[in-house]
Design an enzyme around this catalytic site. Structure first.
Site, PDB file in Angstrom:
ATOM      1  N   GLU A  73       0.874  -1.262   0.035  1.00 36.12           N
ATOM      2  CA  GLU A  73       0.064   0.041   0.041  1.00 36.12           C
ATOM      3  C   GLU A  73       0.918   1.263   0.088  1.00 36.12           C
ATOM      4  O   GLU A  73       0.618   2.293   0.549  1.00 36.12           O
ATOM      5  CB  GLU A  73      -0.822  -0.147   1.166  1.00 36.12           C
ATOM      6  CG  GLU A  73      -2.369  -1.045   1.091  1.00 36.12           C
ATOM      7  CD  GLU A  73      -3.114  -0.635   2.020  1.00 36.12           C
ATOM      8  OE1 GLU A  73      -3.293   0.216   2.572  1.00 36.12           O
ATOM      9  OE2 GLU A  73      -4.151  -1.576   2.029  1.00 36.12           O
ATOM     10  N   GLY A  74       2.113   1.163  -0.637  1.00 39.98           N
ATOM     11  CA  GLY A  74       2.888   2.397  -0.890  1.00 39.98           C
ATOM     12  C   GLY A  74       4.118   2.050   0.138  1.00 39.98           C
ATOM     13  O   GLY A  74       3.847   2.211   1.393  1.00 39.98           O
TER      14      GLY A  74
END
Length: 841
Positions: A508-509
């Protein structure tokens, strides 16, 4: 002396005018009065008629020019129009994907921090933890049951896959549809409930929570609910909610990880045959990897870049990123073999396809939503990233605190519990702080999402801060457990967390880029009160309208900047004594004042950083990373204050709040000092040193004695320990590794006085404690302890021996893990295929 008085008066007047955001004519009037007083001799001890010399004339001309800026036409020609042209020429064009990322999400309390004057009433207005009876029943019922079913050793070591009974349970009880509304067959739970449910599962098994988390985070379910056609909603959402479909979402590829916008996966609008008829559709080619639930998925959500070379849909050839739903059994869809992220048991793997034709109706939202994929993804990620990983990281930190404080109180070395040793006391105090801070921020952020906000900046800082804090918490837990932690086996309750922490850091990043590129670089533009308005104004195709909007934003920005300069300097020379404090602060006034001061300093440094670096901000990632840290510390500490109030201001927790506040402000200062000392512009660097650090260092870490005090609060059963570890899975079964800790801790605390008597007898030589000697019986015979105390100590000794024991295995039990990798499994490419397989496709 007169000059000193003049200087003091000028500084005082300038600070007052700046803080109050005075208009140009008010500045001219205020400074004019000081100049007139000087010329009349007021600073020399007597008054006389004003004397105007050459310097006096220049002064009044300057003040007249300042006053002239109050005249709209003068201001426009002299200031606004030149600034508008300058900014328009130097500002880099904002790409479509950047614009969509900026437009996605909402601005919340982060804007208060960027303003430099946070409104504490807005913080208090965020709801506390509130669950409906249905949500609470689900958390205490099916969620508790699911946790009790988990045998993490069996899952991650023996099976290395998710057991069928786990899959069946989560599907049957609707775990995969928490995000889906009741209208479409889901549970329709609030973000707060989702966060707590995910957290409880995560406290038991990082593997199991992953299969529940993914469908309830960024994935087909949320995308269909928000953007799907009525037909897609009616067909897919009930099936997803009931677990009849297992979804995955394919975004990441071999060349597009954190930079997902550069994906090479493409589709072309064309005509083709579908279900025996010719339809307008898309011919797709893609290559994705790291796709969680991919190997088990029946429904593949796919992000790709869409082109329309024949302009079938309109005049645009490059339509942009688009999202479609494709059944995993559709011809041409290839579901690859499994990745093993950190040796995890949850399914994760690649998928790909070449020249796969799909009808246009499979695009989420249908033809009307082609090209809107990036906006859709960013809007969903703004909310999802605030819930999924922060909830699991927070629960993980609470679980580390629960088991480690119990173990440290049970385990004895050098004649005392290791929790009483200062070397162990220090990491235990960090665990207390992490659990308290993470839970405070988790609750506040989930409450924001529950009331409809999509906090893009806050979700980014929450993701990287909570997962990094969990990494430190797991390491501290390992250090305290020592050999008990590093020997894996059925009774090791730390190993799975240690293995899977890097997954949360990466997905997620990735944290490095979330910290350096998203949190501040995007946050400055999104949360600054004027900057985004200025950018929008200069990019307006209607120059007249853009100039008018730019004028309003520019004047506001100038007033804001001057106010920050004056306000920060004033609060720093007065040591924050005049910082804003809300009503009913109840002993927390000093922390509120220092947070007000910190926010002023952050707003000043952030504003000058953006103004000085401009478009070069993205490449100054050490600067933006430190400012992201500074922003995070203020936000987290604001959440700590809110948690204390929402919990009813329990008196024992004041020490924890004080500990977290001291350390948070210290970390904030270190981040800001690092920014200032490494600022690329030397003039701004010197200016910031004077304004932000006029007396040098402000804050120091929490004192050792305070750390020892909070550790004592959690190393024995009681309300503080329970409050700090609320809503995680806690077993009281002595046959469960963590349940054994709970049972033993209570017995150890109850036997503490008897243990002290026994230790005194051993130190005096009355009793010898060696193998082959019954030292408890000897102590009882010598009268050092009573018979009832001897019985109690025998039980504690038996339980303690089980707690500190480590697993061991016969070689044949481990043999499957030592098998040599066959030649046929070597040389696989990113899809999990043998290296020569692509040549045959």
């Amino acid at each position: 002396m007169a000059l000193i008085l003049l200087l003091i008066t000028l500084i005082a007047v300038a600070l007052a005018l700046g803080i109050w955001r005075a208009s140009p004519w008010q500045w001219a009037a205020g400074l004019g009065l000081v100049a007139l007083a000087w010329q009349c001799g007021a600073f020399h001890g007597g008054l006389h008629a004003p004397h105007f010399g050459f310097l006096g004339l220049l002064t009044w001309l300057g003040l007249a020019g300042l006053a002239a800026l109050s005249v709209a036409e003068v201001r426009r020609k002299v200031l606004v129009q030149p600034a508008f042209k300058l900014v328009r020429n130097i500002l880099p064009k904002v790409s479509d994907t950047e614009q969509q990322a900026l437009d996605a999400g909402t601005v919340g309390f982060d804007a208060e921090i960027f303003s430099g004057t946070p409104d504490w009433l807005k913080l208090r207005a965020i709801p506390p933890i509130v669950l409906t009876p249905e949500e609470r029943a689900f958390l205490d019922g099916p969620t508790e049951q699911l946790c009790a079913m988990v045998d993490h050793w069996q899952i991650r070591h023996a099976e290395r896959r998710m057991p069928t009974e786990i899959w069946d349970f989560v599907k049957a009880h609707g775990f995969l549809g928490m995000l889906i509304s009741k209208e479409h067959g889901g549970l329709g739970f609030s973000a707060q409930a989702q966060s707590l449910i995910l957290g409880k599962i995560a406290s038991r098994s990082p593997d199991v929570v992953t299969i529940v988390m993914v469908p309830n985070s960024l994935g087909p379910g949320e995308l269909i609910e928000k953007y799907g056609t009525d037909e897609q909603k009616h067909h897919f959402l009930p099936r997803l909610a009931q677990g009849l479909e297992v979804p995955c979402f394919s975004l990441t590829g071999p060349t597009s990880g954190s930079d997902a916008a550069t994906m090479r996966d493409i589709g072309y609008v064309t005509k083709g045959e579908h279900e025996g008829r010719e339809v307008v559709g898309i011919r797709l080619s893609w290559d994705k990897r790291y796709i969680t639930l991919g190997p088990e998925a029946t429904l593949v959500g796919l992000a790709f870049r869409l082109f329309d070379p024949d302009k079938v849909l309109g005049d645009t050839e490059d339509i942009g990123i688009t999202v479609a739903l494709i059944p995993a059994t559709h011809p041409g869809v290839n579901i690859g073999r499994r990745h093993l992220p950190s040796g995890a048991a949850f399914p994760n793997g690649p998928n790909w396809g070449t020249d796969v034709f799909i009808p246009m109706e499979w695009v989420i939202g249908g033809q009307a939503m082609v090209g809107n994929g990036w906006r859709m993804l960013m809007e969903c990620l703004s909310a999802g990233r605030a819930i999924s990983l922060p909830s699991s990281a927070t629960a993980g930190a609470k679980a580390m605190l629960r088991v480690t404080t119990a173990y440290a109180r049970i385990r004895r070395q050098f004649g005392l519990p290791i929790a009483r040793m200062e070397g162990v006391d220090e990491p235990l105090a960090r665990l207390v702080e992490t659990a308290y801070v993470n839970e405070a921020a988790r609750a506040v952020t989930a409450a924001m999402v529950s009331r409809g906000e999509r906090p893009s900046v806050i979700s980014a800082l929450m993701k990287y801060q909570t997962t990094e804090k969990l990494r430190r918490a797991v390491n501290d837990a390992f250090d305290i457990h020592g050999g008990r932690a590093i020997c894996d086996g059925p009774s090791n309750y730390l190993q799975s967390a240690y293995q899977l922490v890097p997954v949360g850091i990466t997905v997620e990043g990735a944290n490095i880029l979330t910290r350096t590129l998203i949190t501040f670089a995007q946050g400055a533009l999104r949360s600054h009160p004027y900057l985004y308005k200025e950018v929008q104004a200069v990019q307006d195709t209607d120059t007249k309208r853009g100039l008018a909007a730019f004028e309003d934003a520019l004047l506001g920005h100038i007033s804001f900047s001057i106010s920050n300069i004056a306000g920060a300097f004033f609060h720093n020379i007065t040591l924050g004594l005049f910082g804003e404090v809300p009503d009913r602060a109840d002993g927390l006034e000093t922390i509120y004042r220092q947070l007000s001061r910190a926010s002023r300093n952050f707003a000043l440094v952030a504003d000058l950083t953006v103004a000085t670096l401009g478009g070069g901000l993205k490449v100054k990632q050490k600067i933006t990373g430190r400012l992201a840290d500074a922003l995070s510390e203020i936000y987290l500490l604001c959440c700590v204050l809110k948690r204390f109030e929402d919990d009813g201001r329990p008196e024992p927790d004041r020490a924890i709040v004080a500990f977290a506040a001291a350390n948070g402000l210290h970390r904030f200062e270190e981040a800001l000092r690092g920014t200032v000392e490494n600022f690329p512009n030397p003039v701004v660097r010197v200016l910031l040193r004077v304004l932000v650090f006029p007396f040098g260092r402000h804050y120091y870490p929490a004192p050792d004695a305070l750390g020892s005090r909070i550790v004592r609060l959690v190393t024995e059963p009681g309300p503080v320990r329970d409050r700090l570890t609320r809503d995680i899975y806690i077993s009281d079964d002595p046959d469960d590794a963590t349940g054994l800790l709970e049972v033993t801790l209570k017995k150890v605390v109850a036997a503490e006085e008897a243990e002290k008597k026994l230790e005194r007898a051993i130190r005096s030589g009355t009793v010898r404690r060696y193998h082959g000697i019954d030292w408890i019986a000897a102590a009882a015979d010598a009268g050092s302890i009573t018979e009832s105390e001897a019985l109690m100590l025998r039980e504690v000794e038996t339980l303690t021996a089980r707690v500190i024991a480590v697993d061991h295995f016969a070689p044949e039990e481990l043999e499957p893990n030592y098998r040599k990798v066959s030649a046929s499994s070597l040389g696989h490419n990113s899809r999990g295929l043998p290296a020569d397989a692509e040549k045959q496709m």
